[in-house]
Design a protein around this motif. Structure first.
Motif, mmCIF file in Angstrom:
data_model
loop_
_atom_site.group_PDB
_atom_site.id
_atom_site.type_symbol
_atom_site.label_atom_id
_atom_site.label_comp_id
_atom_site.label_asym_id
_atom_site.label_seq_id
_atom_site.Cartn_x
_atom_site.Cartn_y
_atom_site.Cartn_z
ATOM 1 N N GLY A 84 -94.590 -49.667 -79.583
ATOM 2 C CA GLY A 84 -94.577 -48.326 -80.154
ATOM 3 C C GLY A 84 -93.538 -47.435 -79.515
ATOM 4 N N LEU A 85 -92.906 -46.594 -80.331
ATOM 5 C CA LEU A 85 -91.918 -45.620 -79.860
ATOM 6 C C LEU A 85 -92.349 -44.253 -80.362
ATOM 7 N N VAL A 86 -92.723 -43.358 -79.445
ATOM 8 C CA VAL A 86 -93.263 -42.057 -79.827
ATOM 9 C C VAL A 86 -92.410 -40.933 -79.252
ATOM 10 N N GLY A 87 -92.590 -39.755 -79.813
ATOM 11 C CA GLY A 87 -91.865 -38.569 -79.389
ATOM 12 C C GLY A 87 -91.871 -37.548 -80.497
ATOM 13 N N GLU A 88 -91.551 -36.288 -80.152
ATOM 14 C CA GLU A 88 -91.568 -35.250 -81.170
ATOM 15 C C GLU A 88 -90.351 -35.352 -82.078
ATOM 16 N N SER A 89 -90.375 -34.624 -83.177
ATOM 17 C CA SER A 89 -89.303 -34.678 -84.165
ATOM 18 C C SER A 89 -87.968 -34.301 -83.537
ATOM 19 N N GLY A 90 -86.924 -35.067 -83.869
ATOM 20 C CA GLY A 90 -85.591 -34.783 -83.372
ATOM 21 C C GLY A 90 -85.240 -35.438 -82.057
ATOM 22 N N CYS A 91 -86.133 -36.292 -81.524
ATOM 23 C CA CYS A 91 -85.847 -36.904 -80.221
ATOM 24 C C CYS A 91 -84.966 -38.142 -80.324
ATOM 25 N N GLY A 92 -84.733 -38.654 -81.530
ATOM 26 C CA GLY A 92 -83.849 -39.802 -81.698
ATOM 27 C C GLY A 92 -84.559 -41.099 -82.026
ATOM 28 N N LYS A 93 -85.842 -41.044 -82.389
ATOM 29 C CA LYS A 93 -86.601 -42.266 -82.673
ATOM 30 C C LYS A 93 -86.029 -43.013 -83.875
ATOM 31 N N SER A 94 -85.879 -42.306 -84.987
ATOM 32 C CA SER A 94 -85.405 -42.956 -86.216
ATOM 33 C C SER A 94 -83.982 -43.461 -86.058
ATOM 34 N N THR A 95 -83.149 -42.716 -85.357
ATOM 35 C CA THR A 95 -81.772 -43.166 -85.116
ATOM 36 C C THR A 95 -81.763 -44.452 -84.313
ATOM 37 N N THR A 96 -82.653 -44.552 -83.328
ATOM 38 C CA THR A 96 -82.760 -45.780 -82.540
ATOM 39 C C THR A 96 -83.137 -46.957 -83.432
ATOM 40 N N GLY A 97 -84.083 -46.749 -84.339
ATOM 41 C CA GLY A 97 -84.473 -47.819 -85.246
ATOM 42 C C GLY A 97 -83.341 -48.266 -86.153
ATOM 43 N N ARG A 98 -82.560 -47.328 -86.651
ATOM 44 C CA ARG A 98 -81.451 -47.676 -87.530
ATOM 45 C C ARG A 98 -80.309 -48.347 -86.767
ATOM 46 N N LEU A 99 -80.165 -48.005 -85.500
ATOM 47 C CA LEU A 99 -79.162 -48.691 -84.682
ATOM 48 C C LEU A 99 -79.570 -50.142 -84.438
ATOM 49 N N ILE A 100 -80.848 -50.365 -84.178
ATOM 50 C CA ILE A 100 -81.326 -51.723 -83.901
ATOM 51 C C ILE A 100 -81.164 -52.617 -85.122
ATOM 52 N N THR A 101 -81.397 -52.069 -86.306
ATOM 53 C CA THR A 101 -81.227 -52.851 -87.531
ATOM 54 C C THR A 101 -79.777 -52.874 -88.001
ATOM 55 N N ARG A 102 -78.907 -52.235 -87.253
ATOM 56 C CA ARG A 102 -77.472 -52.181 -87.544
ATOM 57 C C ARG A 102 -77.178 -51.502 -88.885
ATOM 58 N N LEU A 103 -78.047 -50.575 -89.265
ATOM 59 C CA LEU A 103 -77.728 -49.696 -90.382
ATOM 60 C C LEU A 103 -76.778 -48.601 -89.937
ATOM 61 N N MET A 104 -76.659 -48.412 -88.627
ATOM 62 C CA MET A 104 -75.688 -47.503 -88.019
ATOM 63 C C MET A 104 -74.921 -48.250 -86.943
ATOM 64 N N GLU A 105 -73.708 -47.830 -86.724
ATOM 65 C CA GLU A 105 -72.876 -48.421 -85.679
ATOM 66 C C GLU A 105 -73.086 -47.658 -84.377
ATOM 67 N N PRO A 106 -73.488 -48.330 -83.300
ATOM 68 C CA PRO A 106 -73.704 -47.617 -82.034
ATOM 69 C C PRO A 106 -72.397 -47.142 -81.406
ATOM 70 N N THR A 107 -72.474 -46.023 -80.706
ATOM 71 C CA THR A 107 -71.320 -45.508 -79.977
ATOM 72 C C THR A 107 -71.089 -46.298 -78.696
ATOM 73 N N GLY A 108 -72.157 -46.745 -78.068
ATOM 74 C CA GLY A 108 -72.056 -47.519 -76.837
ATOM 75 C C GLY A 108 -73.333 -48.281 -76.566
ATOM 76 N N GLY A 109 -73.319 -49.089 -75.529
ATOM 77 C CA GLY A 109 -74.480 -49.888 -75.176
ATOM 78 C C GLY A 109 -74.493 -51.228 -75.878
ATOM 79 N N THR A 110 -75.543 -52.003 -75.621
ATOM 80 C CA THR A 110 -75.642 -53.342 -76.195
ATOM 81 C C THR A 110 -77.003 -53.538 -76.872
ATOM 82 N N ILE A 111 -76.989 -54.277 -77.984
ATOM 83 C CA ILE A 111 -78.193 -54.688 -78.704
ATOM 84 C C ILE A 111 -78.151 -56.210 -78.764
ATOM 85 N N SER A 112 -79.069 -56.853 -78.075
ATOM 86 C CA SER A 112 -79.095 -58.312 -78.030
ATOM 87 C C SER A 112 -80.315 -58.814 -78.782
#
Length: 400
Positions: A84-112
């Protein structure tokens, strides 16, 4: 919605005939997955960053800043695990999910994924992995193509990946519809003929069509009625247990996450500030922000006891992700903030007394308890003044 409501599994009045979890075991287990068991790391995210440029000047071609939506996220999801990933609105939860599924291109870091770095993999390199990582979207209305039938929506992923299951795609789609609690006869219907809960079931069936190993569920029940939320959460939990699929469950409803997830990460302003197993996070939190989140969950004492929980009310709003605070990002709303919090960013580490795997990013952590304090923590002066002033029947408000 409370955890008790979820366990009640109320009946959706406008859903089609069929058990939400009927014949779930008939769906083949994901490739390499063992139903109901957690295994080796399936997804490893390290220092994940996503910044959105802010354009300014004339004619808006100059970058004057960046929205730091995700800024250094680390998390690990094991095979067959519900995370589970929790937090209030605007904390970046949905963006993290879209980065993991590669619907967005990450600016940095690694997804293995399964030991393979997919952070910046090309479309061709991602093709074999796409079928193993699926997503359930938040809005059941906009995530389904209104011009396609249910059969076309669910069979679309199989067509794209060239999968021809035994008996044909139509037979497979009808099996999936029955698995998620819909009538197989709905194959030729359009999305506008279904309710919100039924549409989300269609989204679940679409995600299951390719027998994935990992499903990213981005607040899958937040747009649904409370009674329907219980059915969809129970359906996802049954699918996860029967098929051994790993889930990254993104939500802001703490009761739903507690019911569904085995491990939980708390996110604030683009960073993970605490992560641990479900019981440890909910019963023995250490980060002040986690304490504040849990104190906001409404609870009804059915036993009539005197076990009061702590009450914390924060002042102000979340700072802007364009210009986040230095050091600890929660320090501007924290009652324990000191100079060190502004000068040094706290690392995400295991504190003394914590269970193995319970990590916290705080220089001055709270006691591992959620029992009531001698005094409530109220940082908002407006709320304090409102509570101290008498009601209309008691006379005029107090003056300073």
């Amino acid at each position: 919605m409370t955890e008790d409501v979820i366990k009640g599994d109320p009946v959706e009045s406008d859903t089609a005939k069929g058990d939400p979890v009927k014949d779930a075991a008939a769906v083949p287990a994901p490739r390499g997955g063992a139903p109901g068991e957690t295994g080796e790391p399936l997804l490893v995210v390290e220092k994940l960053v996503k910044h959105f440029p802010v354009m300014g000047g004339f004619p808006f071609k100059r970058t004057i800043g960046a929205v730091q939506a995700v800024d250094g996220v680390d998390l690990t999801v094991h095979a067959g695990e519900s995370f589970g990933l929790v937090g209030e609105s605007g904390c970046g939860k949905s963006t993290t999910g879209r980065l993991i599924t590669r619907l967005m291109e990450p600016t940095g870091g690694t997804i293995s994924y399964r030991g393979q770095d997919i952070s910046h993999a090309s479309r061709r390199a991602l093709a074999p992995i796409r079928s193993e990582i699926q997503m359930i979207f938040q809005d059941p209305y906009s995530s389904l193509n209104p011009r396609q039938t249910v059969g076309k929506i669910i069979s679309g992923p199989m067509e794209i990946n060239g999968i021809n299951p035994p008996g044909g795609r139509e037979t497979r789609v009808r099996e999936l519809l029955e698995t998620v609690g819909l009538n197989p006869e709905h194959y030729n219907r359009f999305p506008h003929e279904f309710s919100g809960g039924q549409r989300q079931r269609i989204g679940v069936a679409r995600a299951l069509a390719l027998e994935p190993k990992l499903i990213v569920a981005d607040e899958p029940v937040s747009a649904l009625d409370v009674s329907i939320q219980a059915q969809v959460v129970n359906l996802l939990q049954k699918v996860q247990q029967e098929l051994g699929i790993a889930f990254l469950f993104i939500a802001h409803d703490l009761a739903v996450v507690r019911h569904f997830s085995q491990r939980v990460a708390v996110m604030y302003l683009g960073k993970i500030i605490e992560v641990g197993d479900r019981d440890s996070i909910y019963a023995r939190p250490r980060h002040p922000y986690t304490h504040a989140l849990l104190s906001a969950v409404p609870e009804v004492d059915l036993d009539g006891g005197d076990t009061r929980r702590e009450r914390i009310r924060l002042a102000g709003d979340v700072p802007s992700p364009i210009s986040p605070p230095s050091g600890c990002r929660f320090r501007t709303r924290c009652w324990k903030a000191q100079d060190k919090c502004a000068a040094e960013e706290p690392p995400l580490i295991q504190l003394s007394g914590n269970h193995s795997g319970h990590l916290t990013a705080c220089h001055f952590p709270e006691d591992p308890t959620i029992t009531a304090r001698e005094e409530d923590i109220v940082l908002d002066p407006a709320l304090t003044a409102l509570e101290e002033s008498p009601g209309p029947a008691q006379g005029s408000p107090k003056t300073a």
